[in-house]
Design an enzyme around this catalytic site. Structure first.
Site, PDB file in Angstrom:
ATOM      1  N   LYS A  85      12.633  -0.600  -4.545  1.00 42.93           N
ATOM      2  CA  LYS A  85      11.324  -0.720  -3.870  1.00 42.93           C
ATOM      3  C   LYS A  85      10.051  -0.003  -4.213  1.00 42.93           C
ATOM      4  O   LYS A  85       8.885  -0.224  -3.897  1.00 42.93           O
ATOM      5  CB  LYS A  85      11.767   0.434  -2.518  1.00 42.93           C
ATOM      6  N   TYR A 112      18.185   0.983  -5.305  1.00 41.39           N
ATOM      7  CA  TYR A 112      17.336   0.631  -4.141  1.00 41.39           C
ATOM      8  C   TYR A 112      16.212   1.284  -4.284  1.00 41.39           C
ATOM      9  O   TYR A 112      15.105   0.745  -4.024  1.00 41.39           O
ATOM     10  CB  TYR A 112      18.016   1.438  -2.854  1.00 41.39           C
ATOM     11  N   SER A 155       9.495   1.154   0.757  1.00 36.43           N
ATOM     12  CA  SER A 155      10.055   2.573   1.400  1.00 36.43           C
ATOM     13  C   SER A 155       9.388   3.636   0.906  1.00 36.43           C
ATOM     14  O   SER A 155       8.846   3.359  -0.274  1.00 36.43           O
ATOM     15  CB  SER A 155      11.746   2.136   0.958  1.00 36.43           C
TER      16      SER A 155
END
Length: 241
Positions: free
Chosen positions: A153, A149, A133
């Site tokens: 990533k 998150y 990401s």
């Protein structure tokens, strides 16, 4: 460069939904045999469904055995399984949610890479694409709070580069694909944030899942035969702001 890898099989974790499903459908249209690895109960009309919970290493190993019993390989790999905490302040994150997000996004990705990578190394050829990401190391998203998150990533991108160095000399390429905001059912649940996200994107819109699938297919294919350890950012210019 040969055309061998352009026609062979691919396994996709998280292949029953969102970006993973779009990639699976795209590769199947191009003539690849696609194995969709996802949890029990997932719905898919694409490829060959293989039950797999990336949080459970025994489940991952069983999925690899199932795939290779059906096809002798080599089986390329795309790791698309991922989850995000739902706008929770870091100081309030429950420990079980921290472990789950890191577990699916990073540990699950590593488990799949290790299990499939061993087979690809035995073949001496293969291509792996990890769906990371722009949030990994290029931006900190706003206004939503997703510290775990983002951290997971960043670890996925670092994993792609690390595996590329270890496995490249043995014939296996590993690359990362880092999307920006994509038009998926998950993002539709945060419609109140969309105006700000679009305003921050140079192209002024979200990516379609097809655009992400096109990028994944490129990295997987022989057209990217000199790419390994690459992070391909497909974010409409969001990280440039």
């Amino acid at each position: 460069m040969t055309e061998q890898s352009s026609s062979r099989c691919v396994a996709i974790t998280g292949g029953a939904g969102g970006i993973g499903q779009a990639i699976a459908a795209h590769l199947e249209r191009l003539g690849r045999r696609v194995y969709v690895l996802d949890r029990e109960g997932a719905q898919t009309r694409t490829g060959v469904f293989v039950p797999c919970d990336v949080l459970d290493r025994d489940s991952v190993d069983a999925a690899v055995e199932t795939v290779y019993q059906d096809d002798p390989g080599p089986i390329d790999l795309i790791c698309a399984a991922g989850i995000v905490e739902d706008d929770v302040a870091a100081e309030d994150l429950p420990e079980d949610l921290v472990h789950r997000v890191m577990g699916v996004n990073f540990h699950g990705t590593f488990s799949a890479c290790q299990a499939f990578g061993r087979r690809l190394l035995d073949h001496g050829t293969g291509s792996i694409v990890l769906i990371s990401s722009m949030s990994g190391n290029l931006v900190v998203n706003y206004p939503q709070r997703q510290s775990i998150y983002n951290s997971s990533k960043a670890a996925v991108t670092a994993l792609a580069k690390s595996l590329a160095v270890e496995w490249g000399p043995r014939g296996v390429r590993v690359n990362a694909l880092s999307p920006g905001y994509v038009d998926t059912p998950l993002n539709s649940l945060k419609a109140h944030m969309h105006e700000g996200w679009r305003a921050g994107t140079v192209l002024g819109r979200f990516a379609s899942t097809q655009e992400i699938a096109d990028a994944a297919e490129f990295l997987l294919s022989d057209r990217a035969s000199y790419c390994t350890g690459t992070e391909l950012v497909v974010d409409g210019g969001y990280s440039l702001r």
